[in-house]
Design a protein around this motif. Structure first.
Motif, PDB file in Angstrom:
ATOM      1  N   LYS A  19       0.758  -1.163  -0.062  1.00  0.00           N
ATOM      2  CA  LYS A  19      -0.103  -0.155  -0.192  1.00  0.00           C
ATOM      3  C   LYS A  19       0.919   1.305  -0.056  1.00  0.00           C
ATOM      4  O   LYS A  19       0.592   2.201  -0.284  1.00  0.00           O
ATOM      5  CB  LYS A  19      -0.941   0.077   1.209  1.00  0.00           C
ATOM      6  CG  LYS A  19      -1.979  -0.852   0.901  1.00  0.00           C
ATOM      7  CD  LYS A  19      -3.109  -0.982   2.375  1.00  0.00           C
ATOM      8  CE  LYS A  19      -4.019  -1.811   2.313  1.00  0.00           C
ATOM      9  NZ  LYS A  19      -4.716  -1.783   3.439  1.00  0.00           N
ATOM     10  N   LYS A  20       2.070   1.300   0.873  1.00  0.00           N
ATOM     11  CA  LYS A  20       2.820   2.587   0.755  1.00  0.00           C
ATOM     12  C   LYS A  20       3.401   2.655  -0.537  1.00  0.00           C
ATOM     13  O   LYS A  20       3.771   3.840  -0.853  1.00  0.00           O
ATOM     14  CB  LYS A  20       4.101   2.250   1.608  1.00  0.00           C
ATOM     15  CG  LYS A  20       3.748   2.160   3.038  1.00  0.00           C
ATOM     16  CD  LYS A  20       4.881   1.809   4.005  1.00  0.00           C
ATOM     17  CE  LYS A  20       4.170   1.845   5.566  1.00  0.00           C
ATOM     18  NZ  LYS A  20       5.538   1.280   6.582  1.00  0.00           N
ATOM     19  N   VAL A  21       3.715   1.688  -1.508  1.00  0.00           N
ATOM     20  CA  VAL A  21       4.167   1.886  -2.808  1.00  0.00           C
ATOM     21  C   VAL A  21       2.978   2.301  -3.735  1.00  0.00           C
ATOM     22  O   VAL A  21       3.184   3.196  -4.528  1.00  0.00           O
ATOM     23  CB  VAL A  21       4.677   0.520  -3.256  1.00  0.00           C
ATOM     24  CG1 VAL A  21       4.960   0.822  -4.907  1.00  0.00           C
ATOM     25  CG2 VAL A  21       5.963   0.298  -2.335  1.00  0.00           C
ATOM     26  N   ILE A  22       1.839   1.560  -3.855  1.00  0.00           N
ATOM     27  CA  ILE A  22       0.639   1.713  -4.451  1.00  0.00           C
ATOM     28  C   ILE A  22       0.174   3.302  -4.468  1.00  0.00           C
ATOM     29  O   ILE A  22      -0.172   3.871  -5.339  1.00  0.00           O
ATOM     30  CB  ILE A  22      -0.440   0.649  -4.722  1.00  0.00           C
ATOM     31  CG1 ILE A  22       0.248  -0.497  -4.902  1.00  0.00           C
ATOM     32  CG2 ILE A  22      -1.714   1.365  -5.219  1.00  0.00           C
ATOM     33  CD1 ILE A  22      -0.613  -1.804  -4.603  1.00  0.00           C
ATOM     34  N   ASN A  23      -0.029   3.661  -3.103  1.00  0.00           N
ATOM     35  CA  ASN A  23      -0.719   5.073  -2.786  1.00  0.00           C
ATOM     36  C   ASN A  23      -0.039   6.230  -3.521  1.00  0.00           C
ATOM     37  O   ASN A  23      -0.465   6.820  -4.239  1.00  0.00           O
ATOM     38  CB  ASN A  23      -0.672   5.336  -1.468  1.00  0.00           C
ATOM     39  CG  ASN A  23      -1.919   4.461  -0.717  1.00  0.00           C
ATOM     40  OD1 ASN A  23      -2.680   3.887  -1.563  1.00  0.00           O
ATOM     41  ND2 ASN A  23      -1.845   4.268   0.465  1.00  0.00           N
ATOM     42  N   PRO A  24       1.394   6.401  -3.455  1.00  0.00           N
ATOM     43  CA  PRO A  24       2.022   7.210  -4.144  1.00  0.00           C
ATOM     44  C   PRO A  24       1.896   7.178  -5.689  1.00  0.00           C
ATOM     45  O   PRO A  24       1.791   8.055  -6.302  1.00  0.00           O
ATOM     46  CB  PRO A  24       3.529   7.221  -3.602  1.00  0.00           C
ATOM     47  CG  PRO A  24       3.586   6.657  -2.493  1.00  0.00           C
ATOM     48  CD  PRO A  24       2.103   5.546  -2.497  1.00  0.00           C
ATOM     49  N   ILE A  25       2.218   6.025  -6.070  1.00  0.00           N
ATOM     50  CA  ILE A  25       2.124   5.812  -7.593  1.00  0.00           C
ATOM     51  C   ILE A  25       0.441   6.275  -8.196  1.00  0.00           C
ATOM     52  O   ILE A  25       0.522   6.990  -9.162  1.00  0.00           O
ATOM     53  CB  ILE A  25       2.172   4.435  -7.951  1.00  0.00           C
ATOM     54  CG1 ILE A  25       3.867   3.984  -7.688  1.00  0.00           C
ATOM     55  CG2 ILE A  25       1.800   3.950  -9.310  1.00  0.00           C
ATOM     56  CD1 ILE A  25       3.863   2.517  -7.679  1.00  0.00           C
ATOM     57  N   GLU A  26      -0.445   5.871  -7.669  1.00  0.00           N
ATOM     58  CA  GLU A  26      -1.985   6.318  -7.839  1.00  0.00           C
ATOM     59  C   GLU A  26      -1.949   7.844  -7.700  1.00  0.00           C
ATOM     60  O   GLU A  26      -2.214   8.832  -8.572  1.00  0.00           O
ATOM     61  CB  GLU A  26      -2.958   5.785  -6.959  1.00  0.00           C
ATOM     62  CG  GLU A  26      -3.004   4.357  -7.206  1.00  0.00           C
ATOM     63  CD  GLU A  26      -3.259   3.972  -8.739  1.00  0.00           C
ATOM     64  OE1 GLU A  26      -4.276   4.732  -9.328  1.00  0.00           O
ATOM     65  OE2 GLU A  26      -2.762   3.034  -9.438  1.00  0.00           O
ATOM     66  N   PHE A  27      -1.168   8.585  -6.827  1.00  0.00           N
ATOM     67  CA  PHE A  27      -1.244   9.959  -6.620  1.00  0.00           C
ATOM     68  C   PHE A  27      -0.594  10.696  -7.688  1.00  0.00           C
ATOM     69  O   PHE A  27      -0.869  11.496  -8.015  1.00  0.00           O
ATOM     70  CB  PHE A  27      -0.562  10.253  -5.229  1.00  0.00           C
ATOM     71  CG  PHE A  27      -0.332  11.748  -4.860  1.00  0.00           C
ATOM     72  CD1 PHE A  27      -1.410  12.464  -4.497  1.00  0.00           C
ATOM     73  CD2 PHE A  27       0.801  12.446  -5.310  1.00  0.00           C
ATOM     74  CE1 PHE A  27      -1.311  13.801  -4.273  1.00  0.00           C
ATOM     75  CE2 PHE A  27       1.016  13.831  -5.177  1.00  0.00           C
ATOM     76  CZ  PHE A  27       0.093  14.393  -4.692  1.00  0.00           C
ATOM     77  N   ILE A  28       0.508  10.034  -8.201  1.00  0.00           N
ATOM     78  CA  ILE A  28       1.311  10.575  -9.311  1.00  0.00           C
ATOM     79  C   ILE A  28       0.686  10.524 -10.695  1.00  0.00           C
ATOM     80  O   ILE A  28       0.441  11.217 -11.614  1.00  0.00           O
ATOM     81  CB  ILE A  28       2.766  10.015  -9.390  1.00  0.00           C
ATOM     82  CG1 ILE A  28       3.496  10.176  -8.102  1.00  0.00           C
ATOM     83  CG2 ILE A  28       3.351  10.181 -10.596  1.00  0.00           C
ATOM     84  CD1 ILE A  28       4.803   9.540  -8.003  1.00  0.00           C
TER      85      ILE A  28
END
Length: 53
Positions: A40-49
């Protein structure tokens, strides 16, 4: 390039000997995903970007 080499003849050998260190962390966070929380820590910033917000 010739000017740089003529001024620093050992530079090419130094560059050949240099090894890029392996990254294991970035911003004090491990680059390894061990569980769903890490994922989740990786996916959340990716989605944000992707969204740009």
């Amino acid at each position: 390039m010739n000017k740089v080499i003529s001024e620093k003849p050992k530079l090419v050998n130094e560059l050949n000997a240099y090894e890029i260190p392996t990254l294991t962390t970035i911003y004090n966070s491990d680059l390894q995903i061990n569980d769903q929380n890490d994922l989740k820590k990786v996916i959340n910033p990716i989605e944000f970007i992707k969204v740009g917000k």
